[in-house]
Write a protein that holds these residues in place. Structure first.
Motif, PDB file in Angstrom:
ATOM      1  N   UNK A  31       0.882  -1.184   0.000  1.00  0.00           N
ATOM      2  CA  UNK A  31       0.000   0.000   0.000  1.00  0.00           C
ATOM      3  C   UNK A  31       0.912   1.224   0.000  1.00  0.00           C
ATOM      4  N   UNK A  32       1.075   1.790  -1.181  1.00  0.00           N
ATOM      5  CA  UNK A  32       1.997   2.918  -1.323  1.00  0.00           C
ATOM      6  C   UNK A  32       1.191   4.207  -1.388  1.00  0.00           C
ATOM      7  N   UNK A  33       1.587   5.192  -0.608  1.00  0.00           N
ATOM      8  CA  UNK A  33       0.882   6.477  -0.632  1.00  0.00           C
ATOM      9  C   UNK A  33       1.786   7.549  -1.226  1.00  0.00           C
ATOM     10  N   UNK A 161      -5.759   2.236  -8.022  1.00  0.00           N
ATOM     11  CA  UNK A 161      -5.241   3.597  -7.896  1.00  0.00           C
ATOM     12  C   UNK A 161      -6.336   4.459  -7.276  1.00  0.00           C
ATOM     13  N   UNK A 162      -5.992   5.222  -6.253  1.00  0.00           N
ATOM     14  CA  UNK A 162      -7.003   6.083  -5.620  1.00  0.00           C
ATOM     15  C   UNK A 162      -6.465   7.510  -5.545  1.00  0.00           C
ATOM     16  N   UNK A 163      -7.219   8.429  -6.172  1.00  0.00           N
ATOM     17  CA  UNK A 163      -6.764   9.810  -6.278  1.00  0.00           C
ATOM     18  C   UNK A 163      -7.533  10.701  -5.302  1.00  0.00           C
ATOM     19  N   UNK A 194      -2.093   5.114  -3.460  1.00  0.00           N
ATOM     20  CA  UNK A 194      -3.076   6.048  -2.910  1.00  0.00           C
ATOM     21  C   UNK A 194      -2.471   7.454  -2.885  1.00  0.00           C
ATOM     22  N   UNK A 195      -3.202   8.406  -3.425  1.00  0.00           N
ATOM     23  CA  UNK A 195      -2.708   9.786  -3.481  1.00  0.00           C
ATOM     24  C   UNK A 195      -3.443  10.640  -2.460  1.00  0.00           C
ATOM     25  N   UNK A 196      -2.700  11.385  -1.679  1.00  0.00           N
ATOM     26  CA  UNK A 196      -3.334  12.317  -0.727  1.00  0.00           C
ATOM     27  C   UNK A 196      -2.380  13.472  -0.394  1.00  0.00           C
TER      28      UNK A 196
END
Lengths: 240, 527
Positions: A31-33, A161-163, A194-196
């Motif tokens: 799980x890479x952010x 992929x989560x933006x 995951x992008x945040x």
């Protein structure tokens, strides 16, 4: 062989460089952010991984195969086994919740009986069974988010992929959905990117944190490493 | 059908209907009796008549542009940004002259200002002789074309005002009055829209055939038509058409160079609200002024037209003379609008996506063809397709439909672009990631989300096909004339009552389609 590998990837929009010399290896099940301020190139990296755009230079490998390189998309987005949750969720407003999920399965050629089974299983997984025949515009923000997650996962992608999917939600709902995403990832086993821009969210979700600044990787490491990086950064700012 | 195939379909259609006919026309004007020759151009340029026609065309276009802009911008601002009552109704009423064939507007005013018109009945023939004298020629042509094309400026001003981020005006309002904000912030920001509108009016006025022909003011499109229809001199007709094509190309290029970012400007439109100007004590006086203007320029002439047609036999005679052409007009307009929506949607999609390097060339080509006079496109179509091997095109309504596609695709493609910018790209991208084919994405995601825009495009396409005269009068095969062509040709020798009845029928058709379409769009948006 890395599951996902980005080698010296750069991307420009006209004269502006959005991503610069980006190199990263991601293993299966991680799980890479991607963490960083707005405009630092996080979303561009996701879109490059998805094949929705080609890198200006550098190469992207998926499952050991060359997927994109030097201005060319070699592996089309639909062949990458990738699911994506967009920042605006992109739920098709003219279709019901079930219709949104079914459309994906139809495109994959899944037979009707199998479709029904998978839709009901997925809706139950995100606790949305009772909303199957409701259109997305009638749902709350959190419910829409769960439908987007279900739609992204229904085709059994190997990578999700989560933006910034939780950026518009209140703290409590954000926390609850984070937990749900982690549970689903543990259960299904997909690789999550995951992008945040929210540090707490990043530390909670990520097994590895990639901090981005001005299109470049500023740091890769654990949540502790990231926190140490920010402490150093703040002292540098204070000293200056 | 794949994306690439669809793109090349658009290229093929625009080439066959517009680009190749124009290139062929240019070629024929310099290839005479088997060798290259500029003789048509030499005789054209050495003729005093050419320069007189050019001066006439430019004078008409310039005066129409100036007056349309002077009236259209304030009206656009008042109807889009203020709290004026009945803004929508006023905008629709003032737009009506644009939607009916311009020569019908000329005819209505002829029934008012002509020797036997309303003026003659009200104040006597001494005055009507003067008004009639003034009406025929440059003055009357400018007047009618201003009323006809002013809505282009008004509507584009309104559209561009809707794209301004209200915060930019709010910041100005913190330290300035509304008039200052309008002059220093709002209007400068919509200048690209205003310049586009002015250019369109200039080109539309310069290419107009029906009004100058009716008001006996010699301009290039009339000359081109006369050379072709009266003398069947294709070379001379072509040479007469070329100056218009050249001026159109120059203006389109200038507009492209100086305002190429207009698509981006529309894209950055903010939908976070709209800052409205409160007119306060001026609200009712301004409303009354606009109401009088709308009544005088739109309602009154149409009322005169209807009154003229009110004789026991006028409509019966009109139907018996023109029922076949009316039916044809409606059928051709339905097919034309449907084709225009299909090709225009695809073109708009490719312009919006910018994936193929040729998108800009296609965009420019479609705008160039829209701005080009219908008679010029007509000459090109006849030149290219009038040969035994292409009889299936030339001797059938296909040639008319090709003319519609050449001339009006820019309208439907622009409407598509403005519809697509409102759909987040992620809608299609998420379907793509799911493995949905391009055609399925278009049919099941993009088209359903664009329904109101598609319907608007269809209505606009239908109305413009229905009102077309310039192309149809040039290319219609024997037995395939449309209602506008039949009415126009009957104007030379038909009774005024009959002509008025035919014109009223055309106006009624436009109003019915507009009304039905508006209701359908309203229902779709509510859904």
């Amino acid at each position: 062989m890395a599951f996902i590998e980005l080698k010296n990837v750069s991307k420009r929009y006209g004269k502006r460089l959005a991503v610069v010399d980006f190199t990263l290896h991601i293993d299966e099940g991680e799980r890479v952010v991607l963490l960083g301020p707005s405009g630092c190139g996080k979303t561009t990296v996701l879109r490059l991984m998805a094949g929705l755009m080609a890198p200006y230079s550098g190469s992207i490998y998926l499952y050991g195969e060359l997927a994109s390189t030097d201005g060319k998309v070699l592996m089309q987005p639909e062949s990458r086994h990738i699911g994506m949750v967009f920042q605006d969720l992109a739920l098709w407003p003219h279709l019901t919740v079930k219709g949104n999920l079914e459309f994906v399965l139809k495109a994959k050629g899944v037979p009707r009986s199998e479709r029904e089974r998978r839709i009901s299983e997925m809706l139950s997984l995100v606790s949305m069974e009772e909303f199957a025949y409701v259109k997305p515009t009638r749902l709350s923000g959190g419910q829409q988010q769960r439908v987007a997650l279900a739609r992204a996962l229904i085709s059994h992608p190997r990578i999700l992929l989560m933006d910034e999917p939780l950026s518009n939600l209140d703290f409590e709902l954000n926390l609850r959905l984070r937990r749900q995403i982690i549970r689903l990832q543990n259960r299904i086993g997909f690789t999550l990117i995951y992008v945040t821009h929210d540090r707490e969210e990043a530390y909670d979700i990520g097994t590895r944190i990639v901090i981005m600044r001005n299109g470049r990787i500023a740091m890769v490491g654990s949540a502790d490493d990231a926190e140490a990086y920010f402490s150093r950064l703040y002292s540098e700012i204070d000293d200056a | 059908m794949g994306k690439r195939l669809a793109f090349w379909l658009v290229v093929a259609v625009l080439s066959a209907a517009g680009l190749l006919p124009i290139l062929y026309m240019l070629w024929r004007s310099v290839w005479i009796d088997g060798h290259l020759s500029l003789s048509y151009y030499i005789s054209l340029l050495s003729s005093d008549r050419t320069w007189a026609l050019l001066a006439h065309s430019i004078a008409l276009a310039t005066l129409t542009t100036i007056s349309s802009t002077l009236i259209g911008i304030p009206l656009g601002i008042l109807l889009a940004k203020t709290d004026l009552p009945f803004r929508k109704a006023l905008a629709v009423t003032l737009t009506l002259p644009l939607l009916i064939p311009p020569y019908i507007n000329a005819l209505s005013w002829f029934y008012i200002l002509g020797r036997d018109g309303v003026i003659a009945k009200l104040v006597g023939s001494a005055v009507s002789n003067i008004t009639s004298e003034l009406y025929f020629g440059l003055g009357g042509s400018t007047f009618v074309l201003t009323i006809t094309f002013m809505p282009v400026v008004m509507l584009l001003t309104m559209a561009y005002l809707g794209t301004i981020n209200p915060e930019l005006e709010e910041v100005g309002r913190l330290f300035s009055r509304w008039t200052t904000v309008l002059a220093r912030i709002t209007v400068p920001m919509i200048l690209p829209g205003i310049s586009l509108a002015a250019m369109l009016v200039f080109l539309l006025a310069m290419g107009e055939f029906g009004v100058p022909s009716f008001l006996r003011y010699d301009v290039f499109p009339v000359e081109s038509f006369t050379q072709f229809s009266a003398f069947y001199n294709f070379g001379a007709a072509t040479a007469a058409a070329v100056p218009l094509a050249v001026i159109t190309a120059i203006l389109i290029s200038l507009e492209w160079i100086f305002a190429r970012e207009r698509t981006y400007r529309l894209k950055t439109a903010s939908d976070s609200g709209f800052l409205r100007i409160e007119l306060k004590r001026w609200r009712h006086p301004i409303f009354i002024v606009i109401l009088i203007f709308a009544f005088t320029t739109v309602i009154f002439p149409l009322t005169v037209l209807v009154t003229r047609s009110m004789t026991p036999n006028a409509y019966r005679e009109a139907l018996s003379i023109a029922h076949d052409s009316l039916l044809r007009s409606i059928v051709y307009a339905i097919i034309g609008a449907t084709l225009l929506v299909g090709i225009g949607f695809l073109l708009g999609y490719f312009i919006h996506k910018r994936e193929f390097s040729l998108w800009r060339a296609l965009d420019l080509l479609s705008i160039f063809l829209f701005a080009l006079p219908g008679t010029v496109i007509g000459v090109g179509l006849i030149g290219l397709w009038n040969r035994p091997s292409t009889d299936l095109i030339y001797t059938t309504p296909v040639i008319i439909l090709m003319g519609y596609l050449a001339k009006y695709t820019a309208l439907t493609s622009r409407i598509t672009v403005s519809t697509l910018v409102q759909i987040p790209p992620s809608m299609e991208e998420s379907a793509r990631l799911a493995g949905v084919s391009w055609l399925n994405r278009i049919m099941q995601v993009v088209v359903p989300l664009s329904k109101p825009g598609i319907l608007v495009a269809w209505i606009v396409g239908f109305i413009f096909c229905l009102r077309d005269l310039g192309i149809t009068i040039m290319v219609y095969p024997p037995g395939h004339d449309t209602f506008t062509v039949r009415t126009f040709t009957l104007m030379a020798n038909g009774s005024p009552q009959l002509i008025a009845a035919l014109s009223v029928m055309m106006v009624a058709a436009v109003i019915i389609v507009m009304g039905t379409g508006w209701a359908a769009v309203h229902i779709l948006r509510r859904k």
